[in-house]
Design an enzyme around this catalytic site. Sequence first.
Site, PDB file in Angstrom:
ATOM      1  N   LYS A 131       8.345   4.979   6.654  1.00 11.01           N
ATOM      2  CA  LYS A 131       8.155   5.412   5.269  1.00 11.01           C
ATOM      3  C   LYS A 131       6.658   5.498   4.980  1.00 11.01           C
ATOM      4  O   LYS A 131       5.920   4.539   5.207  1.00 11.01           O
ATOM      5  CB  LYS A 131       8.769   4.407   4.300  1.00 11.01           C
ATOM      6  CG  LYS A 131      10.279   4.448   4.220  1.00 11.01           C
ATOM      7  CD  LYS A 131      10.722   3.554   3.063  1.00 11.01           C
ATOM      8  CE  LYS A 131      12.214   3.399   3.010  1.00 11.01           C
ATOM      9  NZ  LYS A 131      12.620   2.467   1.925  1.00 11.01           N
ATOM     10  N   LYS A 207      12.565  -6.264  11.478  1.00  5.95           N
ATOM     11  CA  LYS A 207      12.536  -4.984  10.756  1.00  5.95           C
ATOM     12  C   LYS A 207      12.979  -3.846  11.679  1.00  5.95           C
ATOM     13  O   LYS A 207      13.726  -2.959  11.262  1.00  5.95           O
ATOM     14  CB  LYS A 207      11.146  -4.715  10.176  1.00  5.95           C
ATOM     15  CG  LYS A 207      11.120  -3.367   9.455  1.00  5.95           C
ATOM     16  CD  LYS A 207      10.248  -3.286   8.244  1.00  5.95           C
ATOM     17  CE  LYS A 207      10.411  -1.917   7.572  1.00  5.95           C
ATOM     18  NZ  LYS A 207       9.476  -1.695   6.482  1.00  5.95           N
ATOM     19  N   GLU A 217      18.109   4.482   5.297  1.00 11.69           N
ATOM     20  CA  GLU A 217      18.539   3.623   4.186  1.00 11.69           C
ATOM     21  C   GLU A 217      19.843   4.093   3.556  1.00 11.69           C
ATOM     22  O   GLU A 217      19.949   4.307   2.359  1.00 11.69           O
ATOM     23  CB  GLU A 217      17.433   3.514   3.125  1.00 11.69           C
ATOM     24  CG  GLU A 217      17.659   2.331   2.216  1.00 11.69           C
ATOM     25  CD  GLU A 217      16.418   1.874   1.453  1.00 11.69           C
ATOM     26  OE1 GLU A 217      15.289   2.238   1.831  1.00 11.69           O
ATOM     27  OE2 GLU A 217      16.604   1.122   0.496  1.00 11.69           O
ATOM     28  N   ARG A 221      19.793  -1.061   5.636  1.00 10.11           N
ATOM     29  CA  ARG A 221      18.354  -1.161   5.384  1.00 10.11           C
ATOM     30  C   ARG A 221      18.047  -1.746   4.010  1.00 10.11           C
ATOM     31  O   ARG A 221      16.987  -2.326   3.787  1.00 10.11           O
ATOM     32  CB  ARG A 221      17.689   0.215   5.557  1.00 10.11           C
ATOM     33  CG  ARG A 221      16.161   0.153   5.508  1.00 10.11           C
ATOM     34  CD  ARG A 221      15.518   1.396   6.090  1.00 10.11           C
ATOM     35  NE  ARG A 221      14.071   1.337   5.981  1.00 10.11           N
ATOM     36  CZ  ARG A 221      13.244   2.182   6.561  1.00 10.11           C
ATOM     37  NH1 ARG A 221      13.715   3.163   7.301  1.00 10.11           N
ATOM     38  NH2 ARG A 221      11.952   2.054   6.424  1.00 10.11           N
ATOM     39  N   HIS A 228      13.304  -8.305  -3.679  1.00 15.33           N
ATOM     40  CA  HIS A 228      12.456  -7.239  -4.201  1.00 15.33           C
ATOM     41  C   HIS A 228      12.874  -6.715  -5.574  1.00 15.33           C
ATOM     42  O   HIS A 228      12.041  -6.156  -6.281  1.00 15.33           O
ATOM     43  CB  HIS A 228      12.360  -6.093  -3.191  1.00 15.33           C
ATOM     44  CG  HIS A 228      11.340  -6.367  -2.111  1.00 15.33           C
ATOM     45  ND1 HIS A 228      11.458  -7.414  -1.237  1.00 15.33           N
ATOM     46  CD2 HIS A 228      10.175  -5.737  -1.789  1.00 15.33           C
ATOM     47  CE1 HIS A 228      10.416  -7.414  -0.419  1.00 15.33           C
ATOM     48  NE2 HIS A 228       9.625  -6.414  -0.726  1.00 15.33           N
ATOM     49  N   HIS A 232       9.822  -6.492  -8.021  1.00 19.00           N
ATOM     50  CA  HIS A 232       9.336  -5.286  -8.690  1.00 19.00           C
ATOM     51  C   HIS A 232       9.273  -5.494 -10.201  1.00 19.00           C
ATOM     52  O   HIS A 232       8.346  -5.021 -10.866  1.00 19.00           O
ATOM     53  CB  HIS A 232      10.219  -4.085  -8.338  1.00 19.00           C
ATOM     54  CG  HIS A 232      10.100  -3.672  -6.903  1.00 19.00           C
ATOM     55  ND1 HIS A 232      11.154  -3.148  -6.181  1.00 19.00           N
ATOM     56  CD2 HIS A 232       9.052  -3.724  -6.048  1.00 19.00           C
ATOM     57  CE1 HIS A 232      10.746  -2.897  -4.944  1.00 19.00           C
ATOM     58  NE2 HIS A 232       9.477  -3.239  -4.835  1.00 19.00           N
ATOM     59  N   HIS A 244       2.047  -8.126  -4.819  1.00 17.03           N
ATOM     60  CA  HIS A 244       3.401  -7.875  -4.328  1.00 17.03           C
ATOM     61  C   HIS A 244       3.955  -9.087  -3.563  1.00 17.03           C
ATOM     62  O   HIS A 244       5.089  -9.513  -3.787  1.00 17.03           O
ATOM     63  CB  HIS A 244       3.392  -6.627  -3.445  1.00 17.03           C
ATOM     64  CG  HIS A 244       4.723  -6.291  -2.860  1.00 17.03           C
ATOM     65  ND1 HIS A 244       5.779  -5.839  -3.630  1.00 17.03           N
ATOM     66  CD2 HIS A 244       5.187  -6.367  -1.585  1.00 17.03           C
ATOM     67  CE1 HIS A 244       6.831  -5.643  -2.838  1.00 17.03           C
ATOM     68  NE2 HIS A 244       6.494  -5.952  -1.604  1.00 17.03           N
TER      69      HIS A 244
HETATM   70  N1  LIG Z   1       5.813   2.017   4.017  1.00 17.00           N
HETATM   71  C1  LIG Z   1       6.507   0.910   3.873  1.00 17.00           C
HETATM   72  O1  LIG Z   1       7.623   0.774   4.385  1.00 17.00           O
HETATM   73  C2  LIG Z   1       5.925  -0.214   3.092  1.00 17.00           C
HETATM   74  C3  LIG Z   1       6.508  -1.483   3.122  1.00 17.00           C
HETATM   75  C4  LIG Z   1       5.889  -2.517   2.424  1.00 17.00           C
HETATM   76  C5  LIG Z   1       4.735  -2.280   1.709  1.00 17.00           C
HETATM   77  N2  LIG Z   1       4.198  -1.028   1.696  1.00 17.00           N
HETATM   78  C6  LIG Z   1       2.949  -0.759   0.969  1.00 17.00           C
HETATM   79  O2  LIG Z   1       1.909  -1.521   1.549  1.00 17.00           O
HETATM   80  C7  LIG Z   1       0.902  -1.736   0.583  1.00 17.00           C
HETATM   81  C8  LIG Z   1       0.450  -3.183   0.647  1.00 17.00           C
HETATM   82  O3  LIG Z   1      -0.121  -3.416   1.911  1.00 17.00           O
HETATM   83  P1  LIG Z   1      -1.133  -4.639   2.135  1.00 17.00           P
HETATM   84  O4  LIG Z   1      -0.524  -5.868   1.612  1.00 17.00           O
HETATM   85  O5  LIG Z   1      -1.576  -4.582   3.530  1.00 17.00           O
HETATM   86  O6  LIG Z   1      -2.305  -4.308   1.115  1.00 17.00           O
HETATM   87  P2  LIG Z   1      -3.716  -3.582   1.362  1.00 17.00           P
HETATM   88  O7  LIG Z   1      -3.599  -2.439   2.252  1.00 17.00           O
HETATM   89  O8  LIG Z   1      -4.297  -3.367   0.004  1.00 17.00           O
HETATM   90  O9  LIG Z   1      -4.554  -4.720   2.103  1.00 17.00           O
HETATM   91  C9  LIG Z   1      -4.869  -5.910   1.426  1.00 17.00           C
HETATM   92  C10 LIG Z   1      -6.392  -6.150   1.427  1.00 17.00           C
HETATM   93  O10 LIG Z   1      -6.768  -6.652   2.707  1.00 17.00           O
HETATM   94  C11 LIG Z   1      -7.811  -5.855   3.250  1.00 17.00           C
HETATM   95  N3  LIG Z   1      -7.673  -5.961   4.700  1.00 17.00           N
HETATM   96  C12 LIG Z   1      -6.688  -5.433   5.477  1.00 17.00           C
HETATM   97  N4  LIG Z   1      -6.836  -5.838   6.746  1.00 17.00           N
HETATM   98  C13 LIG Z   1      -7.926  -6.639   6.783  1.00 17.00           C
HETATM   99  C14 LIG Z   1      -8.570  -7.383   7.797  1.00 17.00           C
HETATM  100  N5  LIG Z   1      -8.084  -7.432   9.057  1.00 17.00           N
HETATM  101  N6  LIG Z   1      -9.686  -8.084   7.481  1.00 17.00           N
HETATM  102  C15 LIG Z   1     -10.147  -8.085   6.190  1.00 17.00           C
HETATM  103  N7  LIG Z   1      -9.559  -7.428   5.195  1.00 17.00           N
HETATM  104  C16 LIG Z   1      -8.468  -6.711   5.476  1.00 17.00           C
HETATM  105  C17 LIG Z   1      -7.592  -4.507   2.643  1.00 17.00           C
HETATM  106  O11 LIG Z   1      -8.738  -3.700   2.719  1.00 17.00           O
HETATM  107  C18 LIG Z   1      -7.211  -4.892   1.214  1.00 17.00           C
HETATM  108  O12 LIG Z   1      -8.344  -5.202   0.473  1.00 17.00           O
HETATM  109  C19 LIG Z   1       1.494  -1.330  -0.763  1.00 17.00           C
HETATM  110  O13 LIG Z   1       0.935  -0.099  -1.164  1.00 17.00           O
HETATM  111  C20 LIG Z   1       2.970  -1.178  -0.471  1.00 17.00           C
HETATM  112  O14 LIG Z   1       3.593  -0.200  -1.283  1.00 17.00           O
HETATM  113  C21 LIG Z   1       4.763  -0.008   2.363  1.00 17.00           C
HETATM  114 ZN   LIG Z   2       7.740  -5.995   0.105  1.00 17.52          ZN
END
Ligand SMILES: NC(=O)c1ccc[n+]([C@@H]2O[C@H](COP(=O)([O-])OP(=O)(O)OC[C@H]3O[C@@H](n4cnc5c(N)ncnc54)[C@H](O)[C@@H]3O)[C@@H](O)[C@H]2O)c1
Ligand SMILES: [Zn+2]
Length: 338
Positions: A131, A207, A217, A221, A228, A232, A244
Amino acid sequence: MAVIHVEAPGGAYDIVIEPGLLDHPPEAGPGDVVISNTTVAPLYAARFTPRKYTLATAPDGEAYKTLETVAALYGDLIDAGADRHSTVVALGGGVIGDTAGFVAATYMRGVRFVQVPTSLLAMVDSSVGGKVGVDLPQGKNLVGAFKQPERVWIDPQTLRTLPEVEWRNGMAEVLKHGLLADEALLDPALHTLDRAVDLVTRAVQVKVDVVQRDPYEKGERAHLNLGHTFAHAIEQVSGYAWAHGQAVGFGLLAAARLSHALGLCAAALVDRVEALLVAVDLPRRHDLDPAALWDAMRTDKKWRGGVSRFILLRGIGQPLIMEDIDRDTVIGILAEMT
Ligand SMILES: NC(=O)c1ccc[n+]([C@@H]2O[C@H](COP(=O)([O-])OP(=O)(O)OC[C@H]3O[C@@H](n4cnc5c(N)ncnc54)[C@H](O)[C@@H]3O)[C@@H](O)[C@H]2O)c1
Ligand SMILES: [Zn+2]
Protein backbone atom coordinates in the site's frame (compact mmCIF):
# COMPACT_ATOMS: atom_id res chain seq x y z
CA MET A 1 20.83 -12.33 8.01
CA ALA A 2 17.26 -13.28 7.15
CA VAL A 3 15.47 -13.35 3.82
CA ILE A 4 11.68 -13.44 3.71
CA HIS A 5 10.17 -14.30 0.36
CA VAL A 6 6.83 -12.69 -0.49
CA GLU A 7 4.41 -13.84 -3.18
CA ALA A 8 2.39 -10.80 -4.22
CA PRO A 9 -0.08 -10.28 -7.08
CA GLY A 10 2.25 -7.73 -8.72
CA GLY A 11 5.19 -10.18 -8.55
CA ALA A 12 7.28 -11.94 -5.94
CA TYR A 13 10.00 -10.17 -3.97
CA ASP A 14 12.44 -10.66 -1.12
CA ILE A 15 12.75 -8.79 2.14
CA VAL A 16 16.38 -8.90 3.24
CA ILE A 17 17.14 -8.16 6.89
CA GLU A 18 20.84 -7.79 7.63
CA PRO A 19 22.92 -5.49 9.83
CA GLY A 20 25.32 -3.52 7.62
CA LEU A 21 23.28 -4.15 4.47
CA LEU A 22 23.43 -0.47 3.55
CA ASP A 23 27.23 -0.51 3.55
CA HIS A 24 27.26 -2.05 0.10
CA PRO A 25 24.22 -1.18 -2.03
CA PRO A 26 24.41 -2.27 -5.68
CA GLU A 27 25.53 0.26 -8.27
CA ALA A 28 22.72 2.43 -9.68
CA GLY A 29 21.36 1.97 -13.18
CA PRO A 30 20.62 4.95 -15.46
CA GLY A 31 18.26 7.45 -13.84
CA ASP A 32 17.95 5.57 -10.52
CA VAL A 33 16.87 7.91 -7.75
CA VAL A 34 16.96 7.67 -3.95
CA ILE A 35 14.07 9.56 -2.35
CA SER A 36 14.69 10.53 1.27
CA ASN A 37 13.99 13.41 3.64
CA THR A 38 15.93 16.18 5.34
CA THR A 39 16.50 14.06 8.48
CA VAL A 40 17.39 10.67 7.03
CA ALA A 41 19.34 11.82 3.95
CA PRO A 42 22.18 13.43 5.96
CA LEU A 43 22.50 10.17 7.94
CA TYR A 44 22.31 7.53 5.21
CA ALA A 45 22.13 8.94 1.67
CA ALA A 46 25.95 8.92 1.41
CA ARG A 47 25.74 5.12 1.29
CA PHE A 48 24.01 5.49 -2.09
CA THR A 49 25.30 8.63 -3.81
CA PRO A 50 28.84 7.26 -4.44
CA ARG A 51 27.10 4.35 -6.19
CA LYS A 52 25.74 6.85 -8.76
CA TYR A 53 22.21 7.28 -7.41
CA THR A 54 20.69 10.76 -7.69
CA LEU A 55 19.31 11.97 -4.36
CA ALA A 56 15.91 13.68 -4.16
CA THR A 57 15.05 15.09 -0.74
CA ALA A 58 11.58 15.90 0.60
CA PRO A 59 10.89 17.85 3.79
CA ASP A 60 10.45 15.66 6.91
CA GLY A 61 7.00 15.01 8.36
CA GLU A 62 3.50 13.66 7.79
CA ALA A 63 2.52 17.24 6.80
CA TYR A 64 4.54 16.72 3.62
CA LYS A 65 2.94 13.38 2.63
CA THR A 66 1.06 15.32 -0.05
CA LEU A 67 0.42 15.60 -3.75
CA GLU A 68 2.57 18.78 -3.70
CA THR A 69 5.57 16.74 -2.55
CA VAL A 70 4.77 14.10 -5.17
CA ALA A 71 4.71 16.78 -7.88
CA ALA A 72 8.07 18.16 -6.75
CA LEU A 73 9.54 14.63 -6.79
CA TYR A 74 8.28 14.00 -10.34
CA GLY A 75 10.32 17.09 -11.28
CA ASP A 76 13.38 15.69 -9.51
CA LEU A 77 12.97 12.39 -11.41
CA ILE A 78 12.77 14.22 -14.75
CA ASP A 79 15.92 16.20 -13.83
CA ALA A 80 17.71 12.96 -12.90
CA GLY A 81 16.90 11.50 -16.31
CA ALA A 82 14.67 8.78 -14.82
CA ASP A 83 12.84 6.78 -17.49
CA ARG A 84 10.54 3.77 -17.55
CA HIS A 85 13.47 1.45 -16.74
CA SER A 86 14.75 3.40 -13.74
CA THR A 87 14.30 2.49 -10.08
CA VAL A 88 12.98 4.62 -7.24
CA VAL A 89 14.52 3.79 -3.85
CA ALA A 90 12.61 4.97 -0.75
CA LEU A 91 15.07 5.68 2.08
CA GLY A 92 13.31 6.67 5.30
CA GLY A 93 10.32 6.06 7.53
CA GLY A 94 6.77 5.28 6.51
CA VAL A 95 6.08 8.78 5.24
CA ILE A 96 8.88 8.51 2.68
CA GLY A 97 7.96 4.90 1.82
CA ASP A 98 4.33 5.83 1.14
CA THR A 99 5.19 9.00 -0.80
CA ALA A 100 8.06 7.57 -2.86
CA GLY A 101 5.97 4.45 -3.48
CA PHE A 102 3.17 6.56 -4.90
CA VAL A 103 5.72 8.34 -7.10
CA ALA A 104 7.06 4.97 -8.28
CA ALA A 105 3.53 3.68 -8.95
CA THR A 106 2.61 6.63 -11.15
CA TYR A 107 5.73 8.17 -12.72
CA MET A 108 5.65 7.14 -16.41
CA ARG A 109 2.82 4.72 -15.45
CA GLY A 110 5.03 2.98 -12.95
CA VAL A 111 8.74 2.31 -12.45
CA ARG A 112 10.66 -0.17 -10.31
CA PHE A 113 10.53 0.44 -6.57
CA VAL A 114 12.86 -0.55 -3.72
CA GLN A 115 12.00 0.06 -0.08
CA VAL A 116 14.77 0.86 2.42
CA PRO A 117 12.79 1.44 5.62
CA THR A 118 14.77 3.12 8.40
CA SER A 119 12.16 3.47 11.16
CA LEU A 120 10.93 0.50 13.20
CA LEU A 121 7.36 1.15 12.04
CA ALA A 122 8.39 1.25 8.39
CA MET A 123 10.42 -1.96 8.77
CA VAL A 124 7.66 -4.02 10.39
CA ASP A 125 4.58 -2.44 8.88
CA SER A 126 4.48 0.15 6.10
CA SER A 127 7.19 -1.27 3.81
CA VAL A 128 5.36 -4.61 3.59
CA GLY A 129 2.07 -5.14 1.80
CA GLY A 130 2.24 -2.82 -1.19
CA LYS A 131 0.00 0.00 0.00
CA VAL A 132 1.37 3.41 -1.00
CA GLY A 133 -0.20 6.83 -1.08
CA VAL A 134 -0.49 10.33 0.29
CA ASP A 135 -2.82 12.44 2.42
CA LEU A 136 -5.35 15.05 1.33
CA PRO A 137 -6.34 18.10 3.40
CA GLN A 138 -9.62 16.19 4.05
CA GLY A 139 -7.92 13.16 5.59
CA LYS A 140 -5.03 10.74 5.76
CA ASN A 141 -4.16 8.21 3.04
CA LEU A 142 -7.09 9.22 0.81
CA VAL A 143 -5.10 8.86 -2.44
CA GLY A 144 -3.04 5.81 -3.21
CA ALA A 145 -2.25 2.65 -5.08
CA PHE A 146 -0.99 -0.88 -4.60
CA LYS A 147 2.67 -0.96 -5.62
CA GLN A 148 4.75 -3.99 -4.76
CA PRO A 149 8.45 -3.32 -4.29
CA GLU A 150 11.14 -5.18 -6.24
CA ARG A 151 12.93 -5.70 -2.97
CA VAL A 152 12.96 -4.49 0.63
CA TRP A 153 16.33 -3.88 2.26
CA ILE A 154 16.25 -3.64 6.03
CA ASP A 155 19.44 -2.67 7.83
CA PRO A 156 18.58 -2.83 11.55
CA GLN A 157 21.69 -0.76 12.33
CA THR A 158 19.81 2.30 11.09
CA LEU A 159 17.61 1.97 14.19
CA ARG A 160 20.56 3.24 16.25
CA THR A 161 19.82 6.80 15.15
CA LEU A 162 16.04 6.51 15.47
CA PRO A 163 14.64 8.80 18.20
CA GLU A 164 13.37 6.89 21.25
CA VAL A 165 9.81 8.13 20.72
CA GLU A 166 9.80 6.65 17.21
CA TRP A 167 11.07 3.34 18.58
CA ARG A 168 8.06 3.25 20.90
CA ASN A 169 5.71 4.09 18.04
CA GLY A 170 7.06 1.16 16.05
CA MET A 171 6.83 -1.08 19.12
CA ALA A 172 3.05 -0.52 19.18
CA GLU A 173 2.80 -2.26 15.79
CA VAL A 174 5.20 -4.98 16.94
CA LEU A 175 2.94 -5.68 19.93
CA LYS A 176 -0.04 -5.70 17.56
CA HIS A 177 1.65 -8.37 15.43
CA GLY A 178 2.51 -10.33 18.56
CA LEU A 179 -1.09 -10.28 19.77
CA LEU A 180 -2.36 -11.26 16.33
CA ALA A 181 -0.09 -14.15 15.56
CA ASP A 182 3.26 -14.56 17.36
CA GLU A 183 3.42 -14.63 21.14
CA ALA A 184 7.25 -14.61 21.04
CA LEU A 185 7.03 -10.95 20.00
CA LEU A 186 5.50 -10.18 23.39
CA ASP A 187 8.64 -11.27 25.25
CA PRO A 188 10.23 -8.10 26.73
CA ALA A 189 13.70 -9.65 26.25
CA LEU A 190 13.23 -9.12 22.52
CA HIS A 191 12.32 -5.44 22.88
CA THR A 192 15.84 -4.05 22.61
CA LEU A 193 18.09 -2.71 19.86
CA ASP A 194 20.49 -5.62 20.41
CA ARG A 195 17.77 -8.05 19.43
CA ALA A 196 16.51 -5.91 16.52
CA VAL A 197 17.20 -8.54 13.86
CA ASP A 198 15.00 -11.12 15.62
CA LEU A 199 12.39 -8.56 16.56
CA VAL A 200 12.08 -7.16 13.04
CA THR A 201 12.22 -10.55 11.34
CA ARG A 202 9.42 -12.02 13.45
CA ALA A 203 7.27 -8.91 13.19
CA VAL A 204 7.69 -8.70 9.41
CA GLN A 205 6.81 -12.38 9.09
CA VAL A 206 3.43 -11.81 10.75
CA LYS A 207 2.50 -9.07 8.29
CA VAL A 208 3.83 -11.04 5.31
CA ASP A 209 1.75 -14.07 6.27
CA VAL A 210 -1.42 -12.00 6.48
CA VAL A 211 -0.97 -9.95 3.30
CA GLN A 212 0.04 -13.02 1.28
CA ARG A 213 -3.22 -14.70 2.24
CA ASP A 214 -5.25 -11.55 1.56
CA PRO A 215 -3.34 -9.06 -0.62
CA TYR A 216 -6.31 -6.79 -1.39
CA GLU A 217 -7.93 -6.72 2.06
CA LYS A 218 -10.98 -8.78 1.23
CA GLY A 219 -11.02 -10.46 4.63
CA GLU A 220 -8.22 -11.48 6.98
CA ARG A 221 -6.03 -8.46 6.26
CA ALA A 222 -8.53 -6.46 8.30
CA HIS A 223 -7.03 -8.15 11.40
CA LEU A 224 -4.06 -5.82 10.98
CA ASN A 225 -6.45 -3.08 12.07
CA LEU A 226 -6.40 -4.44 15.64
CA GLY A 227 -6.46 -1.36 17.90
CA HIS A 228 -6.71 0.94 14.91
CA THR A 229 -10.40 1.85 15.08
CA PHE A 230 -9.72 3.33 18.51
CA ALA A 231 -6.37 4.74 17.36
CA HIS A 232 -7.75 6.62 14.38
CA ALA A 233 -10.44 8.18 16.58
CA ILE A 234 -7.86 9.23 19.18
CA GLU A 235 -5.64 10.77 16.49
CA GLN A 236 -8.55 12.62 14.93
CA VAL A 237 -10.18 13.93 18.11
CA SER A 238 -6.83 15.02 19.55
CA GLY A 239 -6.11 16.95 16.34
CA TYR A 240 -3.16 14.59 15.73
CA ALA A 241 -1.52 15.59 19.04
CA TRP A 242 -1.21 11.83 19.62
CA ALA A 243 1.34 10.05 17.42
CA HIS A 244 -0.04 7.07 15.53
CA GLY A 245 2.00 4.55 17.55
CA GLN A 246 0.86 5.99 20.87
CA ALA A 247 -2.74 5.83 19.69
CA VAL A 248 -2.26 2.23 18.51
CA GLY A 249 -0.79 1.24 21.87
CA PHE A 250 -3.84 2.66 23.65
CA GLY A 251 -6.09 1.08 21.01
CA LEU A 252 -4.66 -2.39 21.70
CA LEU A 253 -5.63 -2.07 25.34
CA ALA A 254 -9.08 -0.71 24.45
CA ALA A 255 -9.61 -3.65 22.06
CA ALA A 256 -8.55 -6.11 24.79
CA ARG A 257 -10.90 -4.48 27.30
CA LEU A 258 -13.77 -4.52 24.83
CA SER A 259 -13.05 -8.18 24.07
CA HIS A 260 -13.18 -8.97 27.77
CA ALA A 261 -16.35 -6.91 28.33
CA LEU A 262 -18.03 -8.97 25.60
CA GLY A 263 -16.94 -12.19 27.25
CA LEU A 264 -14.56 -13.12 24.45
CA CYS A 265 -11.30 -13.30 26.40
CA ALA A 266 -9.99 -13.72 29.93
CA ALA A 267 -9.10 -10.76 32.15
CA ALA A 268 -5.49 -12.02 32.07
CA LEU A 269 -5.19 -10.88 28.46
CA VAL A 270 -6.15 -7.33 29.45
CA ASP A 271 -3.55 -7.41 32.23
CA ARG A 272 -0.92 -8.73 29.82
CA VAL A 273 -1.53 -5.93 27.31
CA GLU A 274 -1.49 -3.35 30.06
CA ALA A 275 1.85 -4.63 31.38
CA LEU A 276 3.35 -4.58 27.88
CA LEU A 277 2.30 -0.95 27.38
CA VAL A 278 3.88 -0.01 30.72
CA ALA A 279 7.12 -1.76 29.77
CA VAL A 280 7.32 -0.09 26.36
CA ASP A 281 6.12 3.26 27.76
CA LEU A 282 3.00 3.61 25.65
CA PRO A 283 -0.14 5.33 26.98
CA ARG A 284 -2.97 3.44 28.72
CA ARG A 285 -5.25 6.41 29.40
CA HIS A 286 -6.72 9.28 27.41
CA ASP A 287 -8.23 12.64 28.29
CA LEU A 288 -10.68 12.97 25.40
CA ASP A 289 -14.47 12.92 25.30
CA PRO A 290 -15.67 9.30 24.82
CA ALA A 291 -18.76 10.47 22.88
CA ALA A 292 -16.54 12.48 20.52
CA LEU A 293 -14.36 9.40 20.02
CA TRP A 294 -17.42 7.32 19.12
CA ASP A 295 -18.53 9.99 16.61
CA ALA A 296 -15.04 9.92 15.05
CA MET A 297 -15.19 6.11 14.79
CA ARG A 298 -18.47 6.33 12.90
CA THR A 299 -16.61 8.01 10.02
CA ASP A 300 -14.25 4.97 9.81
CA LYS A 301 -13.96 3.79 6.19
CA LYS A 302 -14.54 0.23 7.40
CA TRP A 303 -17.86 0.89 9.16
CA ARG A 304 -20.12 0.34 6.17
CA GLY A 305 -23.52 1.94 6.54
CA GLY A 306 -22.58 3.17 10.02
CA VAL A 307 -22.52 -0.38 11.48
CA SER A 308 -19.66 -0.60 13.97
CA ARG A 309 -16.81 -2.99 13.24
CA PHE A 310 -13.96 -3.93 15.57
CA ILE A 311 -11.07 -6.36 15.49
CA LEU A 312 -11.15 -8.18 18.82
CA LEU A 313 -9.27 -11.02 20.50
CA ARG A 314 -10.36 -14.35 21.95
CA GLY A 315 -6.77 -14.74 23.05
CA ILE A 316 -3.26 -14.28 21.72
CA GLY A 317 -3.21 -15.43 18.12
CA GLN A 318 -7.03 -15.54 17.96
CA PRO A 319 -8.33 -12.35 16.35
CA LEU A 320 -11.87 -11.98 15.09
CA ILE A 321 -13.97 -9.33 13.38
CA MET A 322 -17.07 -8.23 15.25
CA GLU A 323 -19.79 -5.99 13.90
CA ASP A 324 -22.63 -4.00 15.39
CA ILE A 325 -21.27 -3.50 18.89
CA ASP A 326 -23.44 -0.81 20.43
CA ARG A 327 -22.46 2.73 21.30
CA ASP A 328 -23.00 2.43 25.05
CA THR A 329 -20.66 -0.56 25.41
CA VAL A 330 -17.85 1.17 23.53
CA ILE A 331 -18.35 4.51 25.26
CA GLY A 332 -18.41 2.69 28.59
CA ILE A 333 -14.97 1.17 27.90
CA LEU A 334 -13.55 4.53 26.81
CA ALA A 335 -14.99 6.25 29.89
CA GLU A 336 -13.20 3.72 32.14
CA MET A 337 -9.90 4.52 30.44
CA THR A 338 -9.71 8.25 31.18
N1 LIG B 1 1.59 1.74 3.61
C1 LIG B 1 1.22 1.12 4.71
O1 LIG B 1 0.77 -0.02 4.69
C2 LIG B 1 1.37 1.82 6.01
C3 LIG B 1 1.22 1.13 7.22
C4 LIG B 1 1.43 1.82 8.41
C5 LIG B 1 1.76 3.15 8.40
N2 LIG B 1 1.89 3.80 7.20
C6 LIG B 1 2.28 5.22 7.16
O2 LIG B 1 3.57 5.36 7.71
C7 LIG B 1 3.72 6.67 8.20
C8 LIG B 1 4.39 6.62 9.56
O3 LIG B 1 5.68 6.08 9.41
P1 LIG B 1 6.82 6.35 10.50
O4 LIG B 1 6.28 6.03 11.83
O5 LIG B 1 8.04 5.69 10.03
O6 LIG B 1 6.94 7.93 10.49
P2 LIG B 1 7.98 8.88 9.72
O7 LIG B 1 8.24 8.43 8.36
O8 LIG B 1 7.48 10.27 9.92
O9 LIG B 1 9.31 8.69 10.58
C9 LIG B 1 9.35 9.12 11.92
C10 LIG B 1 10.51 10.10 12.14
O10 LIG B 1 11.72 9.36 12.24
C11 LIG B 1 12.67 9.86 11.31
N3 LIG B 1 13.54 8.74 10.98
C12 LIG B 1 13.21 7.63 10.25
N4 LIG B 1 14.23 6.76 10.26
C13 LIG B 1 15.22 7.31 11.01
C14 LIG B 1 16.50 6.88 11.41
N5 LIG B 1 16.98 5.65 11.09
N6 LIG B 1 17.26 7.71 12.17
C15 LIG B 1 16.75 8.92 12.56
N7 LIG B 1 15.54 9.36 12.23
C16 LIG B 1 14.78 8.57 11.47
C17 LIG B 1 11.84 10.43 10.21
O11 LIG B 1 12.56 11.33 9.41
C18 LIG B 1 10.71 11.08 11.01
O12 LIG B 1 11.12 12.31 11.52
C19 LIG B 1 2.33 7.30 8.22
O13 LIG B 1 2.22 8.22 7.16
C20 LIG B 1 1.41 6.12 7.99
O14 LIG B 1 0.22 6.47 7.30
C21 LIG B 1 1.70 3.17 6.03
ZN1 LIG C 1 -0.71 1.42 12.43
